[in-house]
Design a protein around this motif. Structure first.
Motif, PDB file in Angstrom:
ATOM      1  N   VAL A 211       4.392  10.499  -8.914  1.00 24.20           N
ATOM      2  CA  VAL A 211       4.842   9.357  -8.923  1.00 24.20           C
ATOM      3  C   VAL A 211       3.862   8.021  -8.571  1.00 24.20           C
ATOM      4  CG1 VAL A 211       6.206   8.059  -7.139  1.00 24.20           C
ATOM      5  CG2 VAL A 211       6.698  10.418  -7.260  1.00 24.20           C
ATOM      6  N   ARG A 212       4.360   7.086  -9.346  1.00 20.89           N
ATOM      7  CA  ARG A 212       3.700   5.801  -9.358  1.00 20.89           C
ATOM      8  C   ARG A 212       4.339   4.583  -8.835  1.00 20.89           C
ATOM      9  NH1 ARG A 212       0.577   9.283 -10.034  1.00 20.89           N
ATOM     10  NH2 ARG A 212      -0.772  10.071 -11.756  1.00 20.89           N
ATOM     11  N   VAL A 213       4.168   3.948  -8.055  1.00 19.58           N
ATOM     12  CA  VAL A 213       4.752   2.498  -7.633  1.00 19.58           C
ATOM     13  C   VAL A 213       3.768   1.616  -7.504  1.00 19.58           C
ATOM     14  CG1 VAL A 213       6.125   1.682  -5.840  1.00 19.58           C
ATOM     15  CG2 VAL A 213       6.049   3.882  -6.045  1.00 19.58           C
ATOM     16  N   ALA A 214       3.981   0.683  -8.400  1.00 21.47           N
ATOM     17  CA  ALA A 214       2.830  -0.602  -8.606  1.00 21.47           C
ATOM     18  C   ALA A 214       3.653  -1.788  -8.508  1.00 21.47           C
ATOM     19  CB  ALA A 214       2.395  -0.446 -10.144  1.00 21.47           C
ATOM     20  N   LEU A 215       2.923  -2.862  -7.774  1.00 19.38           N
ATOM     21  CA  LEU A 215       3.479  -4.109  -7.461  1.00 19.38           C
ATOM     22  C   LEU A 215       2.747  -5.372  -7.781  1.00 19.38           C
ATOM     23  CD1 LEU A 215       4.215  -3.276  -3.600  1.00 19.38           C
ATOM     24  CD2 LEU A 215       5.867  -3.588  -5.438  1.00 19.38           C
ATOM     25  N   GLY A 216       3.502  -6.358  -8.138  1.00 23.96           N
ATOM     26  CA  GLY A 216       2.664  -7.450  -8.611  1.00 23.96           C
ATOM     27  C   GLY A 216       3.189  -8.638  -7.577  1.00 23.96           C
ATOM     28  N   SER A 217       2.461  -9.793  -7.534  1.00 26.56           N
ATOM     29  CA  SER A 217       2.793 -10.925  -6.835  1.00 26.56           C
ATOM     30  C   SER A 217       2.516 -10.752  -5.229  1.00 26.56           C
ATOM     31  CB  SER A 217       3.948 -11.491  -7.254  1.00 26.56           C
ATOM     32  OG  SER A 217       3.968 -12.180  -8.401  1.00 26.56           O
ATOM     33  N   VAL A 218       2.214  -9.557  -4.803  1.00 22.01           N
ATOM     34  CA  VAL A 218       2.159  -9.184  -3.289  1.00 22.01           C
ATOM     35  C   VAL A 218       0.663  -9.381  -2.849  1.00 22.01           C
ATOM     36  CG1 VAL A 218       4.349  -7.921  -3.341  1.00 22.01           C
ATOM     37  CG2 VAL A 218       2.274  -6.853  -3.487  1.00 22.01           C
ATOM     38  N   ALA A 219      -0.176  -9.375  -3.672  1.00 18.26           N
ATOM     39  CA  ALA A 219      -1.881  -9.318  -3.047  1.00 18.26           C
ATOM     40  C   ALA A 219      -2.592  -9.918  -4.228  1.00 18.26           C
ATOM     41  CB  ALA A 219      -2.025  -7.755  -2.955  1.00 18.26           C
ATOM     42  N   ALA A 220      -3.754 -10.149  -4.163  1.00 13.53           N
ATOM     43  CA  ALA A 220      -4.751 -10.687  -5.022  1.00 13.53           C
ATOM     44  C   ALA A 220      -4.829 -10.069  -6.350  1.00 13.53           C
ATOM     45  CB  ALA A 220      -6.417 -10.765  -4.358  1.00 13.53           C
ATOM     46  N   THR A 221      -4.572  -8.722  -6.362  1.00 16.20           N
ATOM     47  CA  THR A 221      -4.410  -8.208  -7.594  1.00 16.20           C
ATOM     48  C   THR A 221      -3.195  -7.350  -7.846  1.00 16.20           C
ATOM     49  OG1 THR A 221      -5.389  -6.292  -7.034  1.00 16.20           O
ATOM     50  CG2 THR A 221      -6.810  -7.729  -7.576  1.00 16.20           C
ATOM     51  N   PRO A 222      -2.702  -7.098  -9.031  1.00 16.39           N
ATOM     52  CA  PRO A 222      -1.769  -5.945  -9.034  1.00 16.39           C
ATOM     53  C   PRO A 222      -2.140  -4.661  -8.463  1.00 16.39           C
ATOM     54  CG  PRO A 222      -2.534  -6.269 -11.137  1.00 16.39           C
ATOM     55  CD  PRO A 222      -3.230  -7.395 -10.188  1.00 16.39           C
ATOM     56  N   ILE A 223      -1.149  -4.157  -7.638  1.00 17.50           N
ATOM     57  CA  ILE A 223      -1.581  -2.873  -6.910  1.00 17.50           C
ATOM     58  C   ILE A 223      -0.850  -1.766  -7.092  1.00 17.50           C
ATOM     59  CG2 ILE A 223      -2.882  -4.290  -4.968  1.00 17.50           C
ATOM     60  CD1 ILE A 223      -0.292  -3.705  -3.214  1.00 17.50           C
ATOM     61  N   ARG A 224      -1.235  -0.627  -6.631  1.00 16.44           N
ATOM     62  CA  ARG A 224      -0.477   0.661  -6.333  1.00 16.44           C
ATOM     63  C   ARG A 224      -0.181   0.620  -4.973  1.00 16.44           C
ATOM     64  NH1 ARG A 224      -2.359   5.077  -9.918  1.00 16.44           N
ATOM     65  NH2 ARG A 224      -1.457   6.552  -8.270  1.00 16.44           N
ATOM     66  N   ALA A 225       0.907   1.156  -4.693  1.00 20.40           N
ATOM     67  CA  ALA A 225       1.480   1.219  -3.361  1.00 20.40           C
ATOM     68  C   ALA A 225       1.338   2.650  -2.983  1.00 20.40           C
ATOM     69  CB  ALA A 225       2.827   0.811  -3.197  1.00 20.40           C
ATOM     70  N   ALA A 226       0.238   2.986  -2.325  1.00 16.59           N
ATOM     71  CA  ALA A 226      -0.335   4.468  -2.296  1.00 16.59           C
ATOM     72  C   ALA A 226       0.734   5.273  -1.142  1.00 16.59           C
ATOM     73  CB  ALA A 226      -1.695   4.744  -1.924  1.00 16.59           C
ATOM     74  N   ALA A 227       0.881   4.561  -0.109  1.00 19.15           N
ATOM     75  CA  ALA A 227       1.827   5.161   0.958  1.00 19.15           C
ATOM     76  C   ALA A 227       3.355   5.461   0.569  1.00 19.15           C
ATOM     77  CB  ALA A 227       1.669   4.551   2.245  1.00 19.15           C
ATOM     78  N   THR A 228       3.673   4.502  -0.108  1.00 19.05           N
ATOM     79  CA  THR A 228       5.064   4.666  -0.904  1.00 19.05           C
ATOM     80  C   THR A 228       4.937   5.791  -1.814  1.00 19.05           C
ATOM     81  OG1 THR A 228       5.393   2.522  -0.558  1.00 19.05           O
ATOM     82  CG2 THR A 228       7.129   3.599  -1.707  1.00 19.05           C
ATOM     83  N   GLU A 229       4.108   5.929  -2.452  1.00 19.51           N
ATOM     84  CA  GLU A 229       3.795   7.128  -3.390  1.00 19.51           C
ATOM     85  C   GLU A 229       3.977   8.458  -2.668  1.00 19.51           C
ATOM     86  OE1 GLU A 229       0.491   6.281  -5.905  1.00 19.51           O
ATOM     87  OE2 GLU A 229       1.392   4.746  -7.141  1.00 19.51           O
ATOM     88  N   ARG A 230       3.305   8.432  -1.685  1.00 18.56           N
ATOM     89  CA  ARG A 230       3.167   9.905  -0.896  1.00 18.56           C
ATOM     90  C   ARG A 230       4.381  10.133  -0.125  1.00 18.56           C
ATOM     91  NH1 ARG A 230      -2.058   7.668   0.735  1.00 18.56           N
ATOM     92  NH2 ARG A 230      -1.101   6.741   2.584  1.00 18.56           N
ATOM     93  N   VAL A 231       5.494   9.051   0.005  1.00 20.89           N
ATOM     94  CA  VAL A 231       6.583   9.487   0.408  1.00 20.89           C
ATOM     95  C   VAL A 231       7.677  10.137  -0.594  1.00 20.89           C
ATOM     96  CG1 VAL A 231       8.949   8.436   1.597  1.00 20.89           C
ATOM     97  CG2 VAL A 231       6.553   7.544   2.410  1.00 20.89           C
ATOM     98  N   LEU A 232       7.509   9.457  -1.787  1.00 21.60           N
ATOM     99  CA  LEU A 232       8.156   9.882  -2.871  1.00 21.60           C
ATOM    100  C   LEU A 232       7.850  11.304  -3.632  1.00 21.60           C
ATOM    101  CD1 LEU A 232       8.947   6.186  -4.402  1.00 21.60           C
ATOM    102  CD2 LEU A 232      10.693   7.842  -3.261  1.00 21.60           C
ATOM    103  N   GLU A 233       6.528  11.446  -3.465  1.00 17.02           N
ATOM    104  CA  GLU A 233       5.862  12.650  -4.101  1.00 17.02           C
ATOM    105  C   GLU A 233       6.217  13.915  -3.695  1.00 17.02           C
ATOM    106  OE1 GLU A 233       3.857  12.229  -6.861  1.00 17.02           O
ATOM    107  OE2 GLU A 233       3.614  14.371  -7.012  1.00 17.02           O
TER     108      GLU A 233
END
Ligand SMILES: Cc1cc2nc3c(=O)[nH]c(=O)nc-3n(C[C@H](O)[C@H](O)[C@H](O)COP(=O)(O)OP(=O)(O)OC[C@H]3O[C@@H](n4cnc5c(N)ncnc54)[C@H](O)[C@@H]3O)c2cc1C
Length: 256
Positions: A211-233
């Protein structure tokens, strides 16, 4: 209005590399970011500009053993019209359809979106979720950089000043799904308030994997949401899991 610097328009990569190695030079692909930003913010105008629009080595969309490969100069219109993109990477087609209006889609390029590295760049979460590899090159040779290592801090990337983005490679794993969602103030011509890309492999009883969850416009760079990935994995996509993932994502985004 600041004066325009001289512009070189090479036809081949080796000529572009020579120019970049010779001194401060700003590449221009579609020019949709370069022109607007330099003039709006009176940013330091570089000594020279390097027009990439005649370099055919930066063009093309191809299906290779390693995945779907897009040249850096591929425009959003080309992505939208590409049968290969529609078949193998529909999320990128969907994202391309939300970027600006037809004028921007006709000129704006994937390589420009990546090098510009805006936290609101709409294709960037897709690159992160797809585990894309970015091929860059210059006189010192070529190297591949994983999308997750490319965006270092606000608008700062792993690209050296004497390098160009050449290609982006999207690996295409069997059974891999990828989805894109953009929230803006309008359906078109809107800068993203939040942009999300989600990728996973559904292996039935074992749940979702990779599982990969990636977000834009919420931080200084586009980011991966590691904690959410762990919930879904390894989880099944039930309403309870979706609620927990959404809550984890909300908390993670607020912490950024
Ligand atoms: C009206 C408007 C609406 C827009 N809407 C959106 C939107 O909805 N979503 C979104 O994500 N963006 C949007 N943009 C931003 C922009 O259009 C995109 O980021 C586009 O992809 C930039 O591509 P370009 O080819 O025009 O880049 P350019 O302006 O040519 O270059 C951008 C940056 O990348 C560098 N660069 C370009 N190509 C390369 C390369 N191959 N190697 C190394 N460096 C390179 C340039 O030096 C420059 O720093 C919008 C812009 C405008 C003006």
């Amino acid at each position: 209005m600041p004066a325009e610097p001289p512009i070189d328009t090479p036809r081949h990569l080796f000529e572009a590399y020579e120019r970049l190695a010779a001194g401060p030079t700003r590449p221009i692909a579609g020019g949709t970011d370069v022109h607007g930003r330099d003039h709006r913010r009176a940013r330091a105008i570089p000594d020279r500009m390097l027009d990439l629009s005649r370099i055919d080595e930066l063009r093309g969309i191809a299906l290779e053993a390693s995945g779907l490969v897009l040249g850096a100069r591929t425009t959003y219109t080309e992505i939208r019209r590409s049968a290969l993109c529609r078949e193998h990477l529909p999320a990128l087609v969907e994202a391309s359809a939300t970027i600006g209006a037809a004028q921007i889609q006709n000129r704006g390029t994937l390589g420009g979106n990546i090098a510009n590295a805006s936290p609101a760049g709409d294709t960037l979460p897709i690159l992160l979720a797809a585990d894309a590899q970015i091929l860059v090159g210059g006189q010192r040779g070529e190297r591949e950089i994983a999308a997750k290592d490319f965006f270092i801090s606000y608008r700062k990337t792993a690209l050296a000043p004497d390098e160009l983005i050449l290609q982006v490679r999207f690996p295409l794993g069997q059974g891999r799904e990828l989805r894109f969602r953009k929230v803006g103030t309008r359906r078109a011509q809107a800068i993203s308030k939040v942009v999300l890309a989600l990728a996973w492999r559904d292996v039935g009883a074992q749940g979702w994997l990779d599982v990969r969850v990636a977000l834009g416009s919420v931080a200084a760079t586009p980011i991966r949401a590691a904690a959410t990935e762990r919930v879904l994995e390894g989880a099944r996509p039930t309403p309870e899991v979706a609620d927990l993932a959404a809550e984890t994502l909300r908390r993670g985004a607020q912490a950024n």
